[in-house]
Design a protein around this motif. Sequence first.
Motif, short mmCIF file in Angstrom:
data_model
loop_
_atom_site.label_atom_id
_atom_site.label_comp_id
_atom_site.label_asym_id
_atom_site.label_seq_id
_atom_site.Cartn_x
_atom_site.Cartn_y
_atom_site.Cartn_z
N HIS A 166 40.14 23.07 35.97
CA HIS A 166 39.23 23.51 34.91
C HIS A 166 39.02 22.36 33.93
O HIS A 166 39.80 21.41 33.87
CB HIS A 166 39.79 24.73 34.17
N VAL A 183 27.47 28.86 25.02
CA VAL A 183 27.92 29.01 26.41
C VAL A 183 27.73 30.45 26.87
O VAL A 183 27.25 30.70 27.98
CB VAL A 183 29.39 28.58 26.54
N VAL A 184 28.07 31.39 26.02
CA VAL A 184 27.90 32.80 26.38
C VAL A 184 26.41 33.13 26.55
O VAL A 184 26.01 33.82 27.50
CB VAL A 184 28.55 33.71 25.32
N GLY A 188 27.46 32.53 30.33
CA GLY A 188 28.91 32.50 30.43
C GLY A 188 29.54 33.80 29.98
O GLY A 188 28.88 34.69 29.43
N ARG A 189 30.83 33.90 30.20
CA ARG A 189 31.60 35.09 29.80
C ARG A 189 32.83 34.63 29.02
O ARG A 189 33.51 33.69 29.43
CB ARG A 189 32.03 35.87 31.05
N LEU A 202 36.51 30.46 28.70
CA LEU A 202 35.22 30.99 29.13
C LEU A 202 35.10 30.85 30.64
O LEU A 202 35.86 30.12 31.27
CB LEU A 202 34.08 30.25 28.44
N ALA A 203 34.15 31.57 31.22
CA ALA A 203 33.93 31.48 32.66
C ALA A 203 32.45 31.57 32.95
O ALA A 203 31.68 32.22 32.23
CB ALA A 203 34.67 32.61 33.38
N ASP A 204 32.05 30.87 34.05
CA ASP A 204 30.65 30.98 34.47
C ASP A 204 30.47 32.23 35.34
O ASP A 204 31.42 33.00 35.56
CB ASP A 204 30.20 29.70 35.19
N ALA A 205 29.27 32.42 35.86
CA ALA A 205 28.97 33.64 36.62
C ALA A 205 29.77 33.73 37.91
O ALA A 205 29.96 34.83 38.45
CB ALA A 205 27.47 33.70 36.93
N ASN A 208 34.39 30.54 37.46
CA ASN A 208 35.05 29.27 37.16
C ASN A 208 35.32 29.16 35.67
O ASN A 208 34.40 29.31 34.85
CB ASN A 208 34.17 28.10 37.61
N GLU A 209 36.56 28.87 35.31
CA GLU A 209 36.95 28.88 33.91
C GLU A 209 36.92 27.48 33.29
O GLU A 209 37.09 26.47 33.97
CB GLU A 209 38.34 29.48 33.76
#
Length: 218
Positions: A166, A183-184, A188-189, A202-205, A208-209
């Motif tokens: 990461h 990012v969100v 992102g999440r 955070l993580a993508d769809a 991946n963190e």
Amino acid sequence: MSDDSEVLTSTQVAERAPRDWREVDGMLRTRLKVKDYAAALDLVNRIAKAADEADHHPDIDLRYNWVGLRLVSHDVGGLSPRDLELAGAISRIAADVGAEAVPEVTTSMTIGIDTADAARIRPFWTALTGHGEAKGDADSLPSPDGQMPEIWFQESEAREGRNRIHLDVYVPHDQAQARVDTVVAAGGRLVTDEFAPSWWVLADADGNEACVCTWQPR
């Protein structure tokens, strides 16, 4: 009179540093924008003269119309009063030539690798990237020339659905929440803000963190 061997806390740096500098990933940083390459080179020459007079030398990144600067006192292992003093001198030089300070864009990035056995995989990464081991820190591989991200090993067992590598993106502390929000908004999440304002996960769809990090404590 300030003690040049004193290692300042991040809070002290934030309180005392010139307003156009930020601490990012353990270094005092800024970026100075000018009109063209000739102006950037002239600015570098002026800064170099001041650095020689102070006997303290910043890392300098010369580009077409901006100059990036990083300060740290390597001999004491952190930021010291002489970093703040030279930062102030550089800010005055920048003001004299009409350079625009944009410290909010300064960032740093490290690559974190989750592993249950760092010793087993460390030789692979040193051979691949040319990084060398940090003295007294077996968990980190610093960049050989300061141009590549540091690699560090985080003790962790494999977890289903989580990437093993990461990015940690270090940003100015006063820009962190805005970066997280951006990012969100970009899909992102937010995985957790439990450790904020030191870092947000955070993580993508795809799951991946990555982390947005600052100097601030949890």
